[in-house]
Structures are given as structure tokens and as C-alpha cells.
Design a protein around this motif. Structure first.
Motif, PDB file in Angstrom:
ATOM      1  N   HIS A 154       9.290  73.035  72.853  1.00  0.00           N
ATOM      2  CA  HIS A 154      10.330  74.054  73.041  1.00  0.00           C
ATOM      3  C   HIS A 154       9.796  75.321  73.704  1.00  0.00           C
ATOM      4  CE1 HIS A 154       8.661  75.956  69.433  1.00  0.00           C
ATOM      5  NE2 HIS A 154       9.446  76.992  69.638  1.00  0.00           N
ATOM      6  N   ASP A 155       8.521  75.613  73.517  1.00  0.00           N
ATOM      7  CA  ASP A 155       7.917  76.795  74.146  1.00  0.00           C
ATOM      8  C   ASP A 155       6.909  76.419  75.233  1.00  0.00           C
ATOM      9  OD1 ASP A 155       9.252  78.919  72.967  1.00  0.00           O
ATOM     10  OD2 ASP A 155       7.898  79.014  71.243  1.00  0.00           O
ATOM     11  N   HIS A 186      10.461  82.237  79.544  1.00  0.00           N
ATOM     12  CA  HIS A 186       9.845  80.984  79.081  1.00  0.00           C
ATOM     13  C   HIS A 186      10.848  79.849  78.893  1.00  0.00           C
ATOM     14  CE1 HIS A 186      11.126  82.446  75.078  1.00  0.00           C
ATOM     15  NE2 HIS A 186      11.003  81.193  74.658  1.00  0.00           N
ATOM     16  N   ALA A 187      12.074  80.164  78.465  1.00  0.00           N
ATOM     17  CA  ALA A 187      13.054  79.093  78.234  1.00  0.00           C
ATOM     18  C   ALA A 187      13.478  78.441  79.552  1.00  0.00           C
ATOM     19  CB  ALA A 187      14.266  79.650  77.490  1.00  0.00           C
ATOM     20  N   ASP A 188      13.758  79.254  80.560  1.00  0.00           N
ATOM     21  CA  ASP A 188      14.163  78.706  81.859  1.00  0.00           C
ATOM     22  C   ASP A 188      13.019  77.949  82.538  1.00  0.00           C
ATOM     23  OD1 ASP A 188      16.768  79.642  81.691  1.00  0.00           O
ATOM     24  OD2 ASP A 188      16.289  81.554  82.639  1.00  0.00           O
ATOM     25  N   HIS A 191      12.624  74.614  80.843  1.00  0.00           N
ATOM     26  CA  HIS A 191      13.668  73.696  81.297  1.00  0.00           C
ATOM     27  C   HIS A 191      13.297  73.097  82.652  1.00  0.00           C
ATOM     28  CE1 HIS A 191      17.357  72.679  83.521  1.00  0.00           C
ATOM     29  NE2 HIS A 191      17.901  72.394  82.349  1.00  0.00           N
ATOM     30  N   VAL A 207      15.902  72.891  74.956  1.00  0.00           N
ATOM     31  CA  VAL A 207      14.768  73.778  75.214  1.00  0.00           C
ATOM     32  C   VAL A 207      15.234  75.068  75.871  1.00  0.00           C
ATOM     33  CG1 VAL A 207      12.701  74.070  76.638  1.00  0.00           C
ATOM     34  CG2 VAL A 207      13.017  71.980  75.312  1.00  0.00           C
ATOM     35  N   GLN A 208      16.121  74.962  76.843  1.00  0.00           N
ATOM     36  CA  GLN A 208      16.588  76.151  77.559  1.00  0.00           C
ATOM     37  C   GLN A 208      17.377  77.096  76.657  1.00  0.00           C
ATOM     38  OE1 GLN A 208      19.282  75.436  80.879  1.00  0.00           O
ATOM     39  NE2 GLN A 208      18.335  77.111  82.019  1.00  0.00           N
ATOM     40  N   GLU A 209      18.048  76.556  75.654  1.00  0.00           N
ATOM     41  CA  GLU A 209      18.953  77.370  74.837  1.00  0.00           C
ATOM     42  C   GLU A 209      18.440  77.629  73.424  1.00  0.00           C
ATOM     43  OE1 GLU A 209      22.725  75.386  74.957  1.00  0.00           O
ATOM     44  OE2 GLU A 209      23.014  75.767  77.106  1.00  0.00           O
ATOM     45  N   HIS A 210      17.157  77.339  73.178  1.00  0.00           N
ATOM     46  CA  HIS A 210      16.693  77.441  71.791  1.00  0.00           C
ATOM     47  C   HIS A 210      16.627  78.875  71.273  1.00  0.00           C
ATOM     48  CE1 HIS A 210      12.694  78.179  73.686  1.00  0.00           C
ATOM     49  NE2 HIS A 210      12.434  78.841  72.587  1.00  0.00           N
ATOM     50  N   GLU A 211      16.634  79.861  72.181  1.00  0.00           N
ATOM     51  CA  GLU A 211      16.617  81.260  71.743  1.00  0.00           C
ATOM     52  C   GLU A 211      18.020  81.847  71.613  1.00  0.00           C
ATOM     53  OE1 GLU A 211      14.118  82.890  70.780  1.00  0.00           O
ATOM     54  OE2 GLU A 211      12.295  82.133  71.730  1.00  0.00           O
TER      55      GLU A 211
END
Length: 284
Positions: A154-155, A186-188, A191, A207-211
Motif C-alpha cells: 500500500h505504501d 505516494h498513493a498516486d 498506483h 492502493v491509490q485511495e488508502h489515505e
């Protein structure tokens, strides 16, 4: 210092990940080879074992995982690699390959300037992976191995950004700007990197939306599992620097679980968290 260095890094990454021939970072070579093998519908345990056996560290971790409390309830010791793969499942091998890749990156000389940050990041990833597996198994019908892998990667965008930032001395010297770059992008980046590796769309989105803030009453989807695991891990094992970030907000988790529900869940999962961390993290 302005944020021109950050823009240069992002431009370089954008060019790399949008090209027809993506050049994967060296630290992801193992993960990419395993992912490619797992895409073969007729792949056998013996064939995967042959691939894995070429990486002694990965072999050791798979055997260690197969003998962990989380995977081996019977307590019967497994020493053979193919039997270990059969015990943990082929998909779990993907998680181990990523763990090996991250360990190699963290131990590389180029990451020395970020030693404290990168160790916090890996500790956080270990906790999120273990908690994701436990939550998926206890509360959902999602594959625990799928949830564990989502927690591990995820990170991945932070790891990737740090590996690139190591080539920019001005950014190393400006921890505040580096921190802002990592948090914001980091999320984008994660992804985009996983998309270039050909991983499933659901995982890319998670992963892109975990925050992002989620509104839900029960934990049922992979996105919800990862969100809750991430928030739980952030309370004591976050990677962000306190000097540049607000304290973690556990309010959403508190709304999902009453104290008398959350505490037994965490206590019940403590052994799984410890055994998965021991199997996947640290030196072989």
C-alpha cells in the motif's frame, strides 16, 4: 529551497511509468519475476519452487512463513521449500518476494540518508500487512493472502520515491520538502507503479485511495480492510515524521469498533501480527 527538485523527480517518474518499456527499479526485480510466473495458469509448485530456490533469502522467508503461528496451526515443522509453498499458497509467495525486495532496498547504501524514515516505513508496512490479513480472516470473505499483499504494497510509492530521492542531495538536505513530497504523491505513484507491473485494477484502486476517508458501518471489502489496518497501525507504527504531520486520527476506527470489541480483536490477532512480522521482516 523551492519545490523544483520535487517536480524534477515527479517528471522523471512520469516519463518512466508512461513509457512503453518500463524500467523497473532493481529492488523490484524479484517481485516482478514472481508476478510473471504466477500469471501462468499451468504453473506448478515445483516450477515456482525452482524459481524461488535461486533466491536463498526468499526461500528462507517462505519456509519461515510456513512455520509461523499464523500459517502453521498444527505446529508440524516444514523444512522443504516445495512443501512450504504448498502450505502458504502460491499467492503468499508474491508477498514474500515483495518483502525480500524491500529488505534489499532498505539495506542498500543509497538508502542510508533515509535510514530512520525507511525503517519506520517498513515497520508500518509489516503491521498493516499483518493486520490486513487478520481483519480479512476474522471479519470478511476476502482472501487473507490477498489482504496481506495489499497491506505490504500500500505504501510502495513511498519506497519508490525514496529510492529516487536518494539521487538528489538537495532534497536529502531538506527533510520538510521530502516529507511533503512523500505524503502528497505516494498513493498516486504507487498506483502507477503497480499498474505498470500489470496488477489487478481492484488492488490499484485500493492502493491509490488508502489515505482517503471512508464512510462505512462494517468491514467487508478489501478497501475497508486496508483502510482500517492502516489507521490502526498509524497509532503506534506510523512512518510520518511528527515534526511535519498532525497526530494520527483513530476516530474512524473507534466508530467502527466499541472498546470491548476492538481490544479482544487486537489481542486475538497479536500472535498473528508477531509471527508474520517475524517471518517477513528482519534478516534471515
Amino acid at each position: 529551497m523551492s519545490n523544483q527538485i520535487s517536480f524534477r523527480i515527479l517528471e522523471d517518474i512520469a516519463r518512466d511509468l508512461s513509457s512503453e518499456m518500463v524500467c523497473f527499479p532493481t529492488f523490484l526485480d524479484i517481485t516482478f519475476r514472481v508476478r510473471t510466473a504466477l500469471k501462468k495458469p499451468d504453473l506448478t509448485i515445483e516450477q515456482l519452487g525452482t524459481l524461488v530456490s535461486a533466491e536463498p533469502l526468499m526461500s528462507t522467508k517462505i519456509i519461515r512463513l510456513a512455520n509461523s503461528a499464523a500459517m502453521n496451526r498444527s505446529g508440524r515443522v516444514i523444512a522443504d521449500l516445495n512443501r512450504a509453498i504448498a502450505r502458504v499458497g502460491m499467492e503468499a509467495v508474491r508477498s514474500v518476494s515483495f518483502a525480500v525486495a524491500m529488505e534489499q532496498l532498505l539495506n542498500s547504501k543509497k538508502m542510508a540518508p533515509f535510514e530512520a524514515l525507511s525503517r519506520r516505513l517498513w515497520e508500518h508496512s509489516m503491521h498493516v500487512a499483518a493486520l490486513s490479513r487478520v481483519l480479512a480472516r476474522r471479519l470478511t470473505k476476502i482472501s487473507p493472502d490477498e489482504a496481506m499483499f495489499a497491506g505490504l504494497v500500500h505504501d510502495i510509492g513511498v519506497f519508490y520515491l525514496l529510492s529516487r530521492a536518494a539521487n538528489f542531495p538537495d532534497l536529502i538536505a531538506d527533510p520538510a520538502e521530502l516529507h511533503q513530497l512523500l505524503v502528497q504523491w505516494h498513493a498516486d505513484i504507487g498506483h502507477a507503479l503497480l499498474a505498470a507491473m500489470g496488477l489487478p485494477e481492484e488492488l490499484l484502486t485500493v492502493v491509490q485511495e488508502h489515505e482517503l476517508e471512508h464512510v462505512f458501518d462494517t468491514v467487508g471489502t478489501l478497501a475497508e480492510v486496508l483502510f482500517v489496518a492502516n489507521r490502526l497501525a498509524n497509532v503506534q507504527h506510523g512512518w510520518r515524521d511528527d515534526a511535519y504531520s498532525a497526530p494520527p486520527d483513530a476516530a474512524v476506527v473507534a466508530q467502527l469498533f466499541a472498546a470491548d470489541e476492538l481490544e479482544p480483536l487486537l489481542a486475538e490477532s497479536a500472535d498473528d501480527v508477531a509471527s508474520l512480522k517475524a517471518a517477513l521482516g528482519g534478516q534471515a
